[in-house]
Enzyme design. Structure first.
Site, PDB file in Angstrom:
ATOM      1  N   SER A 198     -11.657  -2.499 -30.102  1.00  0.00           N
ATOM      2  CA  SER A 198     -11.581  -1.501 -30.632  1.00  0.00           C
ATOM      3  C   SER A 198     -10.190  -0.827 -31.760  1.00  0.00           C
ATOM      4  O   SER A 198     -10.660   0.713 -32.543  1.00  0.00           O
ATOM      5  CB  SER A 198     -10.986  -0.277 -29.477  1.00  0.00           C
ATOM      6  OG  SER A 198      -9.335  -0.472 -29.224  1.00  0.00           O
TER       7      SER A 198
ATOM      8  N   LYS B 173      -2.947   3.653 -35.553  1.00  0.00           N
ATOM      9  CA  LYS B 173      -4.264   3.904 -34.767  1.00  0.00           C
ATOM     10  C   LYS B 173      -3.519   4.986 -33.752  1.00  0.00           C
ATOM     11  O   LYS B 173      -3.036   5.245 -33.834  1.00  0.00           O
ATOM     12  CB  LYS B 173      -3.761   2.475 -33.859  1.00  0.00           C
ATOM     13  CG  LYS B 173      -5.148   2.466 -32.988  1.00  0.00           C
ATOM     14  CD  LYS B 173      -5.588   1.323 -32.017  1.00  0.00           C
ATOM     15  CE  LYS B 173      -6.965   1.541 -31.432  1.00  0.00           C
ATOM     16  NZ  LYS B 173      -6.930  -0.231 -30.582  1.00  0.00           N
TER      17      LYS B 173
ATOM     18  N   SER C 296      -8.533  -5.860 -28.460  1.00  0.00           N
ATOM     19  CA  SER C 296      -8.646  -5.202 -29.406  1.00  0.00           C
ATOM     20  C   SER C 296      -7.996  -5.027 -30.277  1.00  0.00           C
ATOM     21  O   SER C 296      -7.754  -4.093 -31.794  1.00  0.00           O
ATOM     22  CB  SER C 296      -8.604  -3.416 -29.017  1.00  0.00           C
ATOM     23  OG  SER C 296      -9.735  -3.122 -28.679  1.00  0.00           O
TER      24      SER C 296
HETATM   25  N1  GLN Z   1     -13.686  -4.913 -25.659  1.00  0.00           N
HETATM   26  C1  GLN Z   1     -13.729  -4.611 -24.797  1.00  0.00           C
HETATM   27  C2  GLN Z   1     -13.129  -2.974 -24.036  1.00  0.00           C
HETATM   28  O1  GLN Z   1     -13.721  -2.059 -24.184  1.00  0.00           O
HETATM   29  C3  GLN Z   1     -11.268  -4.547 -24.902  1.00  0.00           C
HETATM   30  C4  GLN Z   1     -10.969  -2.941 -25.359  1.00  0.00           C
HETATM   31  C5  GLN Z   1      -9.611  -2.998 -25.909  1.00  0.00           C
HETATM   32  O2  GLN Z   1      -8.810  -4.116 -26.223  1.00  0.00           O
HETATM   33  N2  GLN Z   1      -9.311  -2.052 -26.446  1.00  0.00           N
HETATM   34  O3  GLN Z   1     -12.680  -3.037 -23.209  1.00  0.00           O
END
Ligand code: GLN
Length: 491
Positions: free
Chosen positions: A158, A78, A182
């Site tokens: 994400s 990632k 995410s």
């Molecule tokens: N979808 C959540 C956010 O937008 C979590 C994102 C994540 O876990 N990095 O904050």
């Protein structure tokens, strides 16, 4: 020749050990698959030369009987993980062509154990999002499609690039990070296995920070066993991250296939939402029945503060993000947009460098931390966080080994379908996952079935702190009962 890209990590390890193929062959097969799948936009940077050099070096080691636990296994990384001499952007324009002079601890442990890097994977900008649509490199395409439809679906976010690449057989496993869901939500959207370890289990050093008290790295893989294999290399104490915990890393793979007989599995009533699709409800009961058939005991539990988790998360996470992202000022890293004064340079750089969602979070975060509002928002959210944590502690104190919930409230949705008019619509994706980050607990998402349109759905298991092993044992039971799911190839 053996189909080199559809094997699991466990199978590839055996094949490499008995010299059925080399790491270079395995790596080349994956590089070819990546090239043929550029339309998925999962990889934002391919590093074929480096991959082949790493594979050749590890082949030489394997020949000498050396090589570590991941010897020769090609992985995707990632873009939130700093990789030495390889562009790392967190998929934000503000980092431009930033090339770190250092390697994140988690990735350096993967290379220590012999893994091969194929390239960097797409993600939501600074990991803020649930659909991978906030990336400055554009959305990632989910290899899954609704039956009889060509609609482009999101892979979740994400870690959308990680999930899509693993599901589409472009890499054998991938690193990911989870601040509110995410790792687990994209895993559920793509029929992959995602593990969010206990806070402190993996080092955060060298990972671009979003919300430091919630961020945790973990693997996305195609099977529970593969996720366990990757976790062992990713976890561990790191003196460079004071929040990483000095505890021995167990052999997680040994937990696969262990009996779950007599384990008490909590079913939290607060996760039964009004208007939840009947398919999710059905999946959840099916999962519970599989665990019961394997000898576990199901008990109804209550996590009364669940409904406050999402609102509290959207105060704590932006607050920490606004502070973490203050460093991107056009002076030290990446993009710089000049101005007549230093203040104007900051403003111009940040206005141009950050996307809409990131700007929204920075503004919310700054607001909730500002004098006069701190007590009403930030302090209150921290108190709610303590209550959420206590809900879980009370539950575990009653002898519950793990908690079973759906991973997401729906299957994957279309690109552009959610969050356009109201960002909360997007935030609701994480309704079942954020509680785990707020409480610092480990969670695993395992593919468990499909919806009426043929899209994958996942179940989540939440464990006691540092008891990832129980999650692997339970996850394996679900996987064995549900079977594995691979998207038909159309790209
Ligand atoms: N979808 C959540 C956010 O937008 C979590 C994102 C994540 O876990 N990095 O904050």
């Amino acid at each position: 020749m053996t189909d080199l890209i559809s094997m699991t990590i466990a199978e590839a390890k055996a094949g490499l050990a008995n010299k059925s193929f080399t790491s270079l062959e395995l790596t080349d097969a994956h590089l070819a698959a990546i090239e043929a799948a550029r339309s998925l936009n999962a990889f934002i940077l391919e590093t074929p030369d480096q991959a082949r050099a790493m594979a050749r070096a590890i082949d030489a080691k394997i020949a000498k009987g050396e090589g570590g636990p991941l010897a020769g296994i090609p992985l995707g990384i990632k873009d939130l993980f700093a990789t030495k001499d390889v562009r790392t952007t967190a998929c934000s324009k503000i980092l431009g062509n930033f090339v770190p002079p250092y390697e994140s601890t988690v990735t350096s442990q993967l290379w220590r154990d012999g893994a091969v890097m194929l390239g960097k994977l797409n993600n939501d900008e600074f990991a803020m999002g649930s659909s991978n649509e906030t990336s400055c490199f554009g959305p990632v395409v989910n290899p899954w499609r609704r039956e009889g439809s060509n609609t482009t679906l999101v892979p979740g976010g994400s870690s959308g690039g990680s999930a899509s690449a693993v599901a589409a057989l472009l890499c054998m496993g991938a690193t990911a990070t989870d601040t509110g869901g995410s790792i687990r939500q994209p895993a559920a959207f793509t029929a992959t296995v995602g593990v969010k370890p206990t806070y402190g289990r993996c080092s955060r050093w060298g990972i671009v920070a979003f919300a430091s008290s919630l961020d945790q790295a973990g693997p996305i893989a195609r099977t529970t066993r593969d996720a366990a294999i990757l976790m062992r290399s990713m976890a561990g104490h790191d003196p460079k991250d004071t929040t990483s915990v000095d505890r021995a890393v167990p052999d997680y793979e040994a937990a696969i296939g262990k009996s779950v007989k007599g384990m008490r599995i909590g079913i939290p009533k607060e996760y039964r939402l009004d208007g939840m699709p009947a398919e999710i409800e059905k999946l959840w009961s099916e999962g519970a029945a599989w665990l019961k058939a394997a000898g576990a005991e199901l008990i109804d539990v209550s996590l009364p503060h669940t409904k406050y988790a999402l609102p509290a998360y959207y105060i704590v996470a932006p607050a920490e993000a606004s502070s973490n992202l203050a460093r991107y000022d056009g002076v030290r890293y990446g993009l710089r947009v000049p101005g007549r004064s230093i203040g104007e340079l900051y403003e111009n750089t940040r206005a141009e460098g950050f996307g809409d969602e990131v700007r929204r979070r920075v503004m919310i975060g700054t607001y909730v931390l500002s004098a006069g509002y701190y007590d009403a928002y930030y302090l209150r959210a921290q108190k709610v966080r303590t209550l959420i944590k206590k809900d879980f502690e009370d539950c575990f104190a009653k002898g519950v080994s793990a908690i079973l919930t759906p991973a997401t409230p729906s299957a994957a949705f279309g690109v552009g379908e959610k969050g356009g008019a109201d960002p909360v619509e997007m935030y609701l994706n994480d309704i079942f996952t954020v509680t785990v980050n707020m409480a610092g607990l480990p969670g695993i998402a395992v593919p468990a079935g499909k919806d009426a349109q043929g899209l994958p759905l996942g179940l989540q298991l939440i464990g006691r702190p540092f008891d990832e092993e129980t999650l692997f044992s339970l996850g394996e039971v679900v996987e064995q009962a549900a079977g594995r799911f691979t998207p038909p190839r159309w790209w």
